[in-house]
Design an enzyme around this catalytic site. Sequence first.
Site, PDB file in Angstrom:
ATOM      1  N   LYS A 104       2.886  10.498  -0.532  1.00  0.00           N
ATOM      2  CA  LYS A 104       2.577  11.838   0.245  1.00  0.00           C
ATOM      3  C   LYS A 104       3.530  12.118   1.197  1.00  0.00           C
ATOM      4  CE  LYS A 104      -2.246  12.467  -0.176  1.00  0.00           C
ATOM      5  NZ  LYS A 104      -2.829  11.372  -0.985  1.00  0.00           N
ATOM      6  N   GLU A 126      -4.682  20.001   5.894  1.00  0.00           N
ATOM      7  CA  GLU A 126      -5.924  19.618   5.875  1.00  0.00           C
ATOM      8  C   GLU A 126      -5.922  18.327   5.327  1.00  0.00           C
ATOM      9  OE1 GLU A 126      -4.219  21.452   3.422  1.00  0.00           O
ATOM     10  OE2 GLU A 126      -4.236  19.804   2.089  1.00  0.00           O
ATOM     11  N   SER A 387       0.891   4.781  -6.660  1.00  0.00           N
ATOM     12  CA  SER A 387       0.845   6.145  -6.045  1.00  0.00           C
ATOM     13  C   SER A 387       0.761   5.369  -4.588  1.00  0.00           C
ATOM     14  CB  SER A 387      -0.045   7.198  -6.142  1.00  0.00           C
ATOM     15  OG  SER A 387      -1.205   6.509  -6.286  1.00  0.00           O
TER      16      SER A 387
HETATM   17  C1  PLP Z   1      -3.909  11.553  -2.067  1.00  0.00           C
HETATM   18  C2  PLP Z   1      -3.437  10.336  -3.053  1.00  0.00           C
HETATM   19  C3  PLP Z   1      -3.522  10.560  -4.356  1.00  0.00           C
HETATM   20  C4  PLP Z   1      -4.160  11.878  -4.991  1.00  0.00           C
HETATM   21  O1  PLP Z   1      -3.054  12.990  -4.933  1.00  0.00           O
HETATM   22  P1  PLP Z   1      -2.467  13.685  -5.831  1.00  0.00           P
HETATM   23  O2  PLP Z   1      -1.727  14.857  -5.320  1.00  0.00           O
HETATM   24  O3  PLP Z   1      -3.039  13.671  -7.190  1.00  0.00           O
HETATM   25  O4  PLP Z   1      -0.965  12.619  -5.846  1.00  0.00           O
HETATM   26  C5  PLP Z   1      -3.201   9.467  -5.206  1.00  0.00           C
HETATM   27  N1  PLP Z   1      -2.897   8.285  -4.661  1.00  0.00           N
HETATM   28  C6  PLP Z   1      -2.714   8.100  -3.385  1.00  0.00           C
HETATM   29  C7  PLP Z   1      -2.374   6.614  -2.728  1.00  0.00           C
HETATM   30  C8  PLP Z   1      -3.161   9.022  -2.512  1.00  0.00           C
HETATM   31  O5  PLP Z   1      -3.242   9.004  -1.090  1.00  0.00           O
END
Ligand code: PLP
Length: 401
Positions: A104, A126, A387
């Site tokens: 993010k 948000e 992620s």
């Molecule tokens: C917010 C989040 C996601 C999901 O958001 P995307 O916009 O689909 O990438 C995935 N993994 C983590 C660790 C997150 O914090």
Amino acid sequence: MRDVLPWREPVPLDGTMGEPRARGRFGEYGGRYAPESLVEACREVDEAFREAWADPGFRGALARLLAVHAGRPTPLTPARRLSEALGVQLYLKREDLTHTGSHKINNVLGQALLATRMGRRRLIAETGAGQHGVATATAAALLGLEATVFMGERDIERQALNVFRMRMLGAEVVPVTTGSRTLKDATSEAMRHWVGATGDSHYCIGSVVGPDPYPWMVREFQRVIGDEARGQCAAELRTGVPDYVIACVGGGSNAAGTFAGFADTPARLVGVEAEGGAGAARGRLGVLHGCRSLFLQDDDGQITEPHSIAAGLDYPGVGPEHAHLRDLGRARYVTVTDDEAVGAAVRLARTEGIVPALESAHALAWVIRAAGGGDLPAGSTVLMTLSGRGDKDVSTLKELL
Ligand SMILES: *Cc1c(COP(=O)(O)O)cnc(C)c1O
């Protein structure tokens, strides 16, 4: 159950994941469905972003922020023990190692720098679980901006630690008491608030959703994941390009950023959704939060409440570009259950010494299932975006294990 679209052969290589068509259209999805005052504000963001993105000075400043503040480039880690057990070559793109612990930050630093360039003094955001709120508060503090974060009252109760983090970073957290008092309502409230504050505030959306130009702009800020991984794969993999590229999908920003680096290669793209938040796999055409896309709805077209153990996947829809990639057959969207994700998180911890975010564990759960079930042929090279890190999920896991 077979909930996936078959591959269309050959995989189309041209024209996907470029600029959207006029007014932010990805096929029949996207657009700018917003009140008049926000249409004008979105137009300003669009113009400023196009100018900035074409300016090597802006790109250089962002690259430097990502390097010295967020810790980029992130490594590509071969998952050796797990690969051996699964019979595939699995490589992990380590977004969990960025500052604040997920992808993010890539988007938020981009938008915060853009807001500064536009002369805005405040970010509006948000947040659901608080991850995007924390990232926004972090970027605001770094660049000397104010931050106002809208968060559902129920989420505030559930995510006390992230609420404290945001306040510690100097952000104002505004409780939202309407509707189900969760992310969907926080997003509506943030947009409403932006109507009266477009002159001095930038609305920093956290995924590839919302009115044009956000789906496109956020994907461009996240494509650093895919671009880095492409170069790392070229250097590390015998084949240069992986056979499969996998990422989890909430709104779809880490997946879009990853896919963008491989859209013009023969790599097969797979987005993994939560069983209870499967906008791309099970959603129906609708309009929400300024954008036409696929959303979970009841027969009256009312948006239904999603559920996932991973807060970041707890969104009732998916970004418009994913809906389009699905229609084209360029990407496949699959789902995994909460239990599978928890199992995958434990497995990664014990084979590779990495505790993943539960969102990322969804992507891994599909890799594990597909390698066992023949959907991933033995010997395939697989790139998976990890992620985020799992620190935020340890209390959830502790209840279950
Ligand atoms: C917010 C989040 C996601 C999901 O958001 P995307 O916009 O689909 O990438 C995935 N993994 C983590 C660790 C997150 O914090």
